[in-house]
Motif scaffolding. Structure first.
Motif, short mmCIF file in Angstrom:
data_model
loop_
_atom_site.label_atom_id
_atom_site.label_comp_id
_atom_site.label_asym_id
_atom_site.label_seq_id
_atom_site.Cartn_x
_atom_site.Cartn_y
_atom_site.Cartn_z
N TYR A 21 0.84 -1.19 0.00
CA TYR A 21 0.00 0.00 0.00
C TYR A 21 0.88 1.25 0.00
O TYR A 21 1.93 1.28 0.63
CB TYR A 21 -0.87 0.05 1.26
N LEU A 76 4.17 7.30 2.54
CA LEU A 76 4.43 6.10 3.34
C LEU A 76 4.01 4.86 2.57
O LEU A 76 2.98 4.83 1.91
CB LEU A 76 3.64 6.17 4.65
N ALA A 82 -3.56 -9.35 2.02
CA ALA A 82 -4.43 -8.18 2.09
C ALA A 82 -5.61 -8.46 3.00
O ALA A 82 -6.04 -9.60 3.16
CB ALA A 82 -4.92 -7.83 0.69
N TYR A 83 -6.12 -7.43 3.57
CA TYR A 83 -7.37 -7.43 4.33
C TYR A 83 -7.24 -8.03 5.72
O TYR A 83 -7.70 -7.44 6.69
CB TYR A 83 -8.47 -8.17 3.56
N THR A 131 -1.91 -7.54 9.47
CA THR A 131 -1.45 -6.22 9.88
C THR A 131 -0.58 -5.59 8.80
O THR A 131 0.24 -6.26 8.17
CB THR A 131 -0.62 -6.34 11.17
N GLN A 132 -0.76 -4.29 8.60
CA GLN A 132 0.09 -3.54 7.68
C GLN A 132 1.29 -3.00 8.45
O GLN A 132 1.12 -2.37 9.49
CB GLN A 132 -0.70 -2.40 7.04
N PHE A 137 4.51 -0.48 8.26
CA PHE A 137 4.87 0.72 7.53
C PHE A 137 6.38 0.94 7.47
O PHE A 137 7.11 0.61 8.41
CB PHE A 137 4.23 1.95 8.18
N GLY A 138 6.82 1.54 6.37
CA GLY A 138 8.17 2.04 6.28
C GLY A 138 8.28 3.41 6.93
O GLY A 138 7.27 3.97 7.36
#
Lengths: 114, 114
Positions: free
Chosen positions: B33, B91, B98-99, B102-103, B105-106
């Motif tokens: 994302y 970001l 997906a969905y 957990t996402q 982040f960089g």
């Protein structure tokens, strides 16, 4: 159209006391809510989440409460520590997309004073 | 293991120039994302990749924005003919699936358009 709102830009609490961060949403179709924590110059890190079928989820010092009728969730941090000082983002997952994309609030800056 | 990395960490450019922002997701993560955070705002979804395809581009603000992902890994976000309103922190996040996952982040790329 801000679907997720954090109306308090900042919050200051004393070390050892409770921190309560609030979040309101407008879309009743959101099925999952998350809190992310962000330090300066770093990306957000996942903190805690809650499914829309629950009203409470607890993880150590962090508890998230969900009030679906009020479309409101809150994050409680007890006891607060100086290392908790950061920006906290509330986020909601969009179920209709099946992509997992998140809608974020504007963030609340928490300062925990020693 | 290595987290999500982004480069450059900071980019200053002149209005009208093109820029490329790079994201290296966590190895094995199929979902990727892009979000951006403008000053005083929450994170705003831009685009979602599943493998090398982008089934959701709904957040791209204009046709000056494009993104690609190759080898199911590295992604590049390109902004053509940059405008001052493009100034933001961009970001990237990845998740195993997906969905449901957990996402992560960089640290983001801070873009400043003069």
């Amino acid at each position: 159209d801000q679907q997720v709102k954090q109306n308090s830009p900042s919050l200051s609490v004393q070390e050892g006391r409770i921190s309560i961060l609030n979040c309101d949403y407008t879309n009743s179709m959101f099925d999952y809510f998350l809190w992310y924590k962000k330090y300066p110059a770093e990306g957000p890190t996942f903190l805690i989440s809650i499914s829309s079928i629950k009203d409470k989820n607890e993880d150590g010092r962090f508890t998230v409460f969900l009030n679906k009728s009020a479309k409101h969730l809150s994050l409680h941090i007890v006891p607060s520590q100086p290392g908790d000082s950061a920006v906290y983002f509330c986020a909601a997952r969009v179920p209709s997309s099946n992509t997992g994309k998140l809608i974020f609030g504007q963030g609340t800056t928490l300062q925990v004073k020693p | 293991g290595a987290g999500v990395s982004q480069s450059p960490s900071n980019k200053v450019t002149e209005k009208g120039k093109d820029v490329e922002l790079r994201c290296d997701p966590i190895s094995g993560h199929t979902a990727l994302y892009w979000y951006r955070q403008s000053l005083g705002q929450g994170l705003e979804f831009l685009i979602y990749f599943q493998g090398n395809s982008a089934p959701d581009k709904s957040g791209l603000p204009s046709d000056r924005f494009s993104a690609e992902r190759t080898g199911g890994s590295v992604s590049t976000l390109t902004i053509q003919r940059t405008q001052q309103e493009d100034s933001a922190v961009y970001l990237c996040a990845s998740s195993a699936q997906a969905y449901i996952d957990t996402q992560y982040f960089g640290p983001g790329t801070r873009l400043t358009v003069l």
